[in-house]
Motif scaffolding. Structure first.
Motif, PDB file in Angstrom:
ATOM      1  N   UNK A   1     -14.411  88.162 -29.266  1.00 38.60           N
ATOM      2  CA  UNK A   1     -14.771  89.466 -29.831  1.00 38.60           C
ATOM      3  C   UNK A   1     -13.491  90.234 -30.187  1.00 38.60           C
ATOM      4  N   UNK A   2     -12.529  90.183 -29.273  1.00 37.44           N
ATOM      5  CA  UNK A   2     -11.256  90.861 -29.510  1.00 37.44           C
ATOM      6  C   UNK A   2     -10.547  90.242 -30.713  1.00 37.44           C
TER       7      UNK A   2
ATOM      8  N   UNK B   1      -3.185 103.788 -23.287  1.00 34.37           N
ATOM      9  CA  UNK B   1      -4.204 104.799 -23.536  1.00 34.37           C
ATOM     10  C   UNK B   1      -5.302 104.651 -22.467  1.00 34.37           C
ATOM     11  N   UNK B   2      -5.776 105.768 -21.892  1.00 34.84           N
ATOM     12  CA  UNK B   2      -6.799 105.669 -20.838  1.00 34.84           C
ATOM     13  C   UNK B   2      -8.033 104.871 -21.273  1.00 34.84           C
ATOM     14  N   UNK B   3      -8.411 104.978 -22.544  1.00 38.40           N
ATOM     15  CA  UNK B   3      -9.583 104.239 -23.030  1.00 38.40           C
ATOM     16  C   UNK B   3      -9.327 102.738 -23.021  1.00 38.40           C
ATOM     17  N   UNK B   4      -8.063 102.386 -23.267  1.00 39.60           N
ATOM     18  CA  UNK B   4      -7.677 100.976 -23.241  1.00 39.60           C
ATOM     19  C   UNK B   4      -7.773 100.444 -21.817  1.00 39.60           C
ATOM     20  N   UNK B   5      -7.232 101.223 -20.905  1.00 45.06           N
ATOM     21  CA  UNK B   5      -7.261 100.817 -19.499  1.00 45.06           C
ATOM     22  C   UNK B   5      -8.700 100.625 -19.036  1.00 45.06           C
ATOM     23  N   UNK B   6      -9.566 101.545 -19.442  1.00 47.89           N
ATOM     24  CA  UNK B   6     -10.971 101.478 -19.044  1.00 47.89           C
ATOM     25  C   UNK B   6     -11.616 100.182 -19.552  1.00 47.89           C
TER      26      UNK B   6
ATOM     27  N   UNK C   1      -6.944  94.693 -28.199  1.00 42.21           N
ATOM     28  CA  UNK C   1      -7.940  94.911 -29.244  1.00 42.21           C
ATOM     29  C   UNK C   1      -8.385  96.374 -29.284  1.00 42.21           C
ATOM     30  N   UNK C   2      -8.657  96.923 -28.100  1.00 35.83           N
ATOM     31  CA  UNK C   2      -9.085  98.331 -28.016  1.00 35.83           C
ATOM     32  C   UNK C   2      -7.962  99.252 -28.527  1.00 35.83           C
ATOM     33  N   UNK C   3      -6.717  98.932 -28.122  1.00 36.97           N
ATOM     34  CA  UNK C   3      -5.576  99.751 -28.532  1.00 36.97           C
ATOM     35  C   UNK C   3      -5.420  99.745 -30.047  1.00 36.97           C
TER      36      UNK C   3
END
Lengths: 428, 146
Positions: free
Chosen positions: A51-52, A17-22, A291-293
């Motif tokens: 944090x993750x 996901x682009x947000x994950x990559x960012x 973690x973001x994913x």
């Protein structure tokens, strides 16, 4: 025909996901410190992974110290199998798994057999479901570990994990009572100065229940304690996160010293990262991405599952309507929202895959010709599919970016490809 | 139409098949879509659906020269099986047709060579082509009392 790219192999892996990559990018170039370093850069990395860890723990319904980061699903499965079996072999050498587990479990079992463990492989029925009755009957006093996958990667069958956990829990309780009774008599024996040999005193901890949730995550609830799993495998690369990162949830009963003399055995040795359970410099960017994913997929899970079920059913209905001789593999109801696995009579899977590939449609097959060992999918054979139909199987797994237009395009190509292959096929 | 340009790579990276295999898989030669009314001099069937490969070959033989005039086929199988069958039919009929002796002794390696190689683990897929041809030739010889 207009060319297009349609990725229908999301059970193999998902795009990042682009947000994950960012979220990951800063950890390659600017925040590259080793989490074990004491300086500011190192502390920054350490902070990022902790944090993750907290975030992932929250989504799994666990405590941060119950999360062990690994290189992915395979390593998490291996760590669960070897780590638990080897650490607790004094308690028993019997392990139960289903016959349709991922190879990361089944091949670990083969190795454990060589180490003297006895493995019971539970059959599954035509739908790919484990029989609860057979599970009950297979549990023994020396069973230390049960591993049954949450959802199958090939046919998408979802196992009744909560019921399985319940059966194991009941067995633990009975076993605990029995062994308490034994201890009581041992106490008596001690008073009589008779020898005893009971180093452990909390037998209700066994068997440990592990589930591989790689395919289930992003589609089904993954709160480990609510499911009743003591250990749970997760992979980032199936939930729109990066490859090469995953985790094993392990109930702290089994990883801290607690009342036990032993904790699980690591399978990788070195610098003692992950509380000694998984050495090696942490994959910081991977952990942050994972973690973001997970945050994104958990937020979308319910609505996305609904959307996928609708889209999948539309796709399947069209396949069944527009192509004759189609057999659905696996259970229709207890099935992952994104999974279609069908056998199309007379149409060899690899041929079909390559024709679709030519039009930018990517799927997978259980045909022998696509596998390295030249035998068709053991999962399909386990559900009783005849060899001839296993060779004709094809799997489409939808994903976050699959749209109805993709399915319409796929149908057009699929119908033509099936016609072409059937035309040149020597069996009808 | 999208054509992927990737080279043959035996380790499975990229497209594992050669350009020739792709060509024969996507555009198979000498297919017999319907055998009704097709008067073959010899027919050979090999393989089994359980194994994932079945091939039927039909041949017409020039009775004077004892050479194969036509070779038609149908295959149930993967891309390499289909390409091998297609290449076999080309080899059997090119240059005025293969003589029966050569057809009986055709080796899978010869087909694989003409295909520009096959990934190792796919080699067995090429075995059906020459076997079906041999069966068809033997069928012809039997029928003609030779």
């Amino acid at each position: 025909m207009k060319s297009k790219q349609v990725y229908l192999d999301n059970a193999s892996t998902t795009p990042v996901d682009p947000r994950v990559l960012k979220a990951m990018l800063p950890y390659f170039k600017e925040r590259y410190g080793n989490p074990s370093s004491l300086h500011a850069l190192g502390r920054e990395s350490k902070n990022a992974i902790e944090t993750a860890r907290k975030n992932i723990a929250k989504h799994i319904g666990a405590e941060p110290e119950e999360i062990i980061f690994t290189s992915g699903g395979t390593e998490s499965d291996n760590l669960a199998m070897f780590g638990i079996a080897r650490a607790y072999k004094e308690k028993g050498k019997h392990v139960i798994v289903s016959g349709i587990e991922h190879k990361a479990i089944l091949d670990a079992c083969k190795k454990l057999e060589k180490e003297g463990f006895e493995i019971t492989y539970l059959d599954v029925d035509k739908k790919g479901l484990v029989s609860l009755e057979k599970l009950s009957l297979s549990l023994r006093r020396d069973t230390i570990l049960v591993s049954i996958m949450y959802a199958n990667n090939e046919i998408g069958t979802i196992q009744p994990i909560k019921e399985i956990a319940k059966i194991i829990q009941e067995f633990k309780t009975v076993r605990h009572c029995e062994e308490s009774a034994t201890r009581q008599s041992e106490k008596t024996n001690r008073l009589l100065r008779l020898p005893h040999n009971d180093r452990f005193n909390n037998n209700s901890l066994f068997p440990i229940f592990h589930t591989d949730a790689c395919q289930a995550a992003s589609a089904l609830p993954i709160k480990a304690k609510e499911l009743g799993a003591d250990a749970l495998t997760m992979s980032s690369s199936k939930i729109y996160g990066p490859k090469g990162i995953g985790c094993l949830y392990l109930n702290k009963k089994y990883s801290s010293t607690g009342s036990l003399q032993a904790k699980i055995e690591p399978i990788i040795f070195g610098g003692g990262q992950e509380r000694g359970l998984r050495s090696g410099t942490e994959n910081v960017a991977g952990i942050v991405g994972f973690s973001e994913a997970l945050s994104i997929s958990e937020k979308k899970r319910v609505s996305e599952s609904k959307r996928l079920i609708k889209l999948r059913d539309y796709f399947l209905r069209r396949i069944q309507k527009e192509i004759d001789g189609v057999l659905v593999n696996g259970d229709i109801k207890q099935r992952l929202p994104n999974n279609i696995n069908v056998s199309i009579k007379g149409v060899e899977g690899e041929s079909l895959l390559l024709l679709l590939d030519r039009y930018g449609i990517y799927c997978s097959t259980g045909s022998a010709c696509s596998s390295l060992d030249l035998s068709p999918s053991y999962v399909l054979l386990s559900i009783g599919l005849p060899l001839e139909l296993a060779h004709c199987s094809v799997r489409f797994t939808l994903g976050r970016y699959t749209k109805k237009g993709d399915i319409d395009y796929t149908m057009k190509v699929l119908v033509e490809s099936v016609k072409k292959i059937r035309g040149i096929s020597s069996i009808k | 139409m999208k054509q992927q340009k990737k080279s043959c790579s035996p380790d499975g990276a990229g497209w594992i098949y050669s350009e020739t295999i792709k060509d024969h898989f996507f555009h198979p030669r000498n297919i017999l879509l319907d055998e009704t009314g097709y008067k073959a001099d010899g027919v050979g069937t090999v393989g089994s659906p359980e194994c994932g490969d079945v091939m039927i070959a039909w041949i017409k033989v020039d009775k004077k020269t004892e050479r194969i005039k036509e070779c038609k086929w149908r295959t149930f199988g993967c891309a390499s099986a289909i390409a091998s069958a297609s290449m076999m039919s080309v080899m059997a009929t090119e240059k005025g047709g293969m003589d029966l002796k050569t057809a009986q002794t055709l080796k899978p390696q010869q087909i694989v060579e003409r295909l520009g190689g096959l990934p190792d683990r796919k080699f067995h897929c090429s075995v059906l082509g020459h076997e079906a041809l041999r069966e068809a030739v033997e069928d012809y010889l039997n029928k003609n009392g030779k």
